[in-house]
Motif scaffolding. Sequence first.
Motif, PDB file in Angstrom:
ATOM      1  N   CYS A 106       0.833  -1.209   0.000  1.00 31.18           N
ATOM      2  CA  CYS A 106       0.000   0.000   0.000  1.00 31.18           C
ATOM      3  C   CYS A 106       0.865   1.254   0.000  1.00 31.18           C
ATOM      4  O   CYS A 106       0.435   2.305  -0.456  1.00 31.18           O
ATOM      5  N   CYS A 107       2.078   1.155   0.501  1.00 28.08           N
ATOM      6  CA  CYS A 107       3.003   2.283   0.506  1.00 28.08           C
ATOM      7  C   CYS A 107       4.378   1.759   0.092  1.00 28.08           C
ATOM      8  O   CYS A 107       5.104   1.204   0.919  1.00 28.08           O
ATOM      9  N   PRO A 108       4.743   1.916  -1.184  1.00 26.68           N
ATOM     10  CA  PRO A 108       6.010   1.343  -1.666  1.00 26.68           C
ATOM     11  C   PRO A 108       7.243   1.862  -0.931  1.00 26.68           C
ATOM     12  O   PRO A 108       8.263   1.197  -0.892  1.00 26.68           O
ATOM     13  N   LEU A 109       7.140   3.035  -0.333  1.00 26.74           N
ATOM     14  CA  LEU A 109       8.268   3.579   0.420  1.00 26.74           C
ATOM     15  C   LEU A 109       8.599   2.703   1.629  1.00 26.74           C
ATOM     16  O   LEU A 109       9.757   2.598   2.027  1.00 26.74           O
ATOM     17  N   LEU A 110       7.586   2.047   2.191  1.00 30.41           N
ATOM     18  CA  LEU A 110       7.773   1.226   3.391  1.00 30.41           C
ATOM     19  C   LEU A 110       7.838  -0.262   3.073  1.00 30.41           C
ATOM     20  O   LEU A 110       7.536  -1.088   3.930  1.00 30.41           O
ATOM     21  N   LYS A 111       8.239  -0.628   1.866  1.00 30.48           N
ATOM     22  CA  LYS A 111       8.282  -2.029   1.462  1.00 30.48           C
ATOM     23  C   LYS A 111       9.251  -2.839   2.328  1.00 30.48           C
ATOM     24  O   LYS A 111       9.025  -4.004   2.615  1.00 30.48           O
ATOM     25  N   GLY A 112      10.328  -2.228   2.780  1.00 36.45           N
ATOM     26  CA  GLY A 112      11.309  -2.932   3.594  1.00 36.45           C
ATOM     27  C   GLY A 112      10.846  -3.223   5.004  1.00 36.45           C
ATOM     28  O   GLY A 112      11.461  -4.030   5.701  1.00 36.45           O
ATOM     29  N   VAL A 113       9.763  -2.597   5.437  1.00 32.81           N
ATOM     30  CA  VAL A 113       9.262  -2.837   6.791  1.00 32.81           C
ATOM     31  C   VAL A 113       8.793  -4.284   6.927  1.00 32.81           C
ATOM     32  O   VAL A 113       9.038  -4.940   7.941  1.00 32.81           O
ATOM     33  N   GLY A 114       8.126  -4.817   5.902  1.00 30.67           N
ATOM     34  CA  GLY A 114       7.679  -6.207   5.949  1.00 30.67           C
ATOM     35  C   GLY A 114       8.836  -7.181   6.014  1.00 30.67           C
ATOM     36  O   GLY A 114       8.785  -8.165   6.759  1.00 30.67           O
ATOM     37  N   VAL A 115       9.899  -6.907   5.270  1.00 29.19           N
ATOM     38  CA  VAL A 115      11.083  -7.769   5.320  1.00 29.19           C
ATOM     39  C   VAL A 115      11.729  -7.676   6.699  1.00 29.19           C
ATOM     40  O   VAL A 115      12.135  -8.692   7.277  1.00 29.19           O
ATOM     41  N   ALA A 116      11.797  -6.469   7.250  1.00 28.85           N
ATOM     42  CA  ALA A 116      12.367  -6.295   8.590  1.00 28.85           C
ATOM     43  C   ALA A 116      11.523  -7.020   9.639  1.00 28.85           C
ATOM     44  O   ALA A 116      12.072  -7.589  10.590  1.00 28.85           O
ATOM     45  N   MET A 117      10.201  -7.014   9.466  1.00 29.09           N
ATOM     46  CA  MET A 117       9.336  -7.737  10.402  1.00 29.09           C
ATOM     47  C   MET A 117       9.632  -9.228  10.387  1.00 29.09           C
ATOM     48  O   MET A 117       9.690  -9.876  11.448  1.00 29.09           O
ATOM     49  N   LEU A 118       9.851  -9.782   9.210  1.00 30.79           N
ATOM     50  CA  LEU A 118      10.171 -11.204   9.122  1.00 30.79           C
ATOM     51  C   LEU A 118      11.545 -11.518   9.704  1.00 30.79           C
ATOM     52  O   LEU A 118      11.728 -12.544  10.371  1.00 30.79           O
ATOM     53  N   VAL A 119      12.523 -10.653   9.477  1.00 30.48           N
ATOM     54  CA  VAL A 119      13.866 -10.877  10.012  1.00 30.48           C
ATOM     55  C   VAL A 119      13.841 -10.833  11.544  1.00 30.48           C
ATOM     56  O   VAL A 119      14.408 -11.708  12.212  1.00 30.48           O
ATOM     57  N   VAL A 120      13.156  -9.846  12.099  1.00 30.86           N
ATOM     58  CA  VAL A 120      13.086  -9.730  13.562  1.00 30.86           C
ATOM     59  C   VAL A 120      12.348 -10.922  14.156  1.00 30.86           C
ATOM     60  O   VAL A 120      12.763 -11.481  15.177  1.00 30.86           O
ATOM     61  N   SER A 121      11.245 -11.336  13.527  1.00 28.56           N
ATOM     62  CA  SER A 121      10.511 -12.505  14.024  1.00 28.56           C
ATOM     63  C   SER A 121      11.376 -13.760  13.981  1.00 28.56           C
ATOM     64  O   SER A 121      11.328 -14.580  14.909  1.00 28.56           O
ATOM     65  N   SER A 122      12.174 -13.912  12.944  1.00 28.27           N
ATOM     66  CA  SER A 122      13.054 -15.076  12.854  1.00 28.27           C
ATOM     67  C   SER A 122      14.119 -15.062  13.940  1.00 28.27           C
ATOM     68  O   SER A 122      14.397 -16.091  14.561  1.00 28.27           O
ATOM     69  N   LEU A 123      14.718 -13.900  14.190  1.00 24.68           N
ATOM     70  CA  LEU A 123      15.746 -13.812  15.233  1.00 24.68           C
ATOM     71  C   LEU A 123      15.165 -14.062  16.620  1.00 24.68           C
ATOM     72  O   LEU A 123      15.777 -14.750  17.443  1.00 24.68           O
ATOM     73  N   VAL A 124      13.982 -13.536  16.896  1.00 25.93           N
ATOM     74  CA  VAL A 124      13.352 -13.758  18.203  1.00 25.93           C
ATOM     75  C   VAL A 124      12.989 -15.220  18.372  1.00 25.93           C
ATOM     76  O   VAL A 124      13.167 -15.794  19.451  1.00 25.93           O
ATOM     77  N   SER A 125      12.506 -15.865  17.307  1.00 21.53           N
ATOM     78  CA  SER A 125      12.165 -17.279  17.432  1.00 21.53           C
ATOM     79  C   SER A 125      13.418 -18.129  17.666  1.00 21.53           C
ATOM     80  O   SER A 125      13.366 -19.105  18.421  1.00 21.53           O
ATOM     81  N   LEU A 126      14.548 -17.764  17.048  1.00 20.72           N
ATOM     82  CA  LEU A 126      15.793 -18.480  17.332  1.00 20.72           C
ATOM     83  C   LEU A 126      16.215 -18.315  18.788  1.00 20.72           C
ATOM     84  O   LEU A 126      16.623 -19.280  19.444  1.00 20.72           O
ATOM     85  N   TYR A 127      16.100 -17.099  19.308  1.00 19.32           N
ATOM     86  CA  TYR A 127      16.479 -16.817  20.693  1.00 19.32           C
ATOM     87  C   TYR A 127      15.599 -17.612  21.657  1.00 19.32           C
ATOM     88  O   TYR A 127      16.095 -18.242  22.594  1.00 19.32           O
ATOM     89  N   TYR A 128      14.291 -17.603  21.422  1.00 25.95           N
ATOM     90  CA  TYR A 128      13.389 -18.336  22.314  1.00 25.95           C
ATOM     91  C   TYR A 128      13.605 -19.837  22.220  1.00 25.95           C
ATOM     92  O   TYR A 128      13.459 -20.555  23.213  1.00 25.95           O
ATOM     93  N   ASN A 129      13.953 -20.346  21.041  1.00 23.57           N
ATOM     94  CA  ASN A 129      14.234 -21.772  20.927  1.00 23.57           C
ATOM     95  C   ASN A 129      15.469 -22.167  21.719  1.00 23.57           C
ATOM     96  O   ASN A 129      15.514 -23.248  22.299  1.00 23.57           O
ATOM     97  N   VAL A 130      16.471 -21.315  21.759  1.00 29.15           N
ATOM     98  CA  VAL A 130      17.660 -21.601  22.559  1.00 29.15           C
ATOM     99  C   VAL A 130      17.306 -21.606  24.050  1.00 29.15           C
ATOM    100  O   VAL A 130      17.744 -22.487  24.795  1.00 29.15           O
TER     101      VAL A 130
END
Length: 157
Positions: A106-130
């Motif tokens: 909906c806002c091409p300027l903020l396209k990287g926010v979705g990628v950043a959301m996935l990266v942060v979610s992946s890092l948090v899930s790795l931390y919690y799994n440890v």
Amino acid sequence: VNIFQTEGPTTHPTSQPWPGPQPEILAPSLPRQTWASKYKFLLSCLGHCVGLGNIWRFPYLCYRNGGGVFLIPYFIMLLVMGLPLFLMELSLGQYGAAGPIAVWKCCPLLKGVGVAMLVVSSLVSLYYNVVLAWAFYYLGSSFQSPLPWSCAAPGNA
């Protein structure tokens, strides 16, 4: 199957009714799942909000940063920043009915926010799994006769 072809004896099999290259025919997408009731949605949101960090880390942060006095700036920031951002994320997800990358189209300027959301979610899930792996390791180690961390353990002799 070409939806632009007409049937009948007047159509030649090699003729193209659409001038130029044939348009891409998109397969119909499956409908997305919805919540069965409002209460299931509310309980799911509460389950995502109250996690390991709230139960394990929040009391430590309160103690480290001044005890009960820490709750005043915490609740101020919760009302000013936390709840509006949470409601924005919920409304974008419900309105867009798409994943975190596709909803930001909906806002091409903020396209990287979705990628950043996935990266942060992946890092948090790795931390919690440890952290959970440590908990299971110490749970399994606690069934040994002399506990590995006790003074009677063979490694501590």
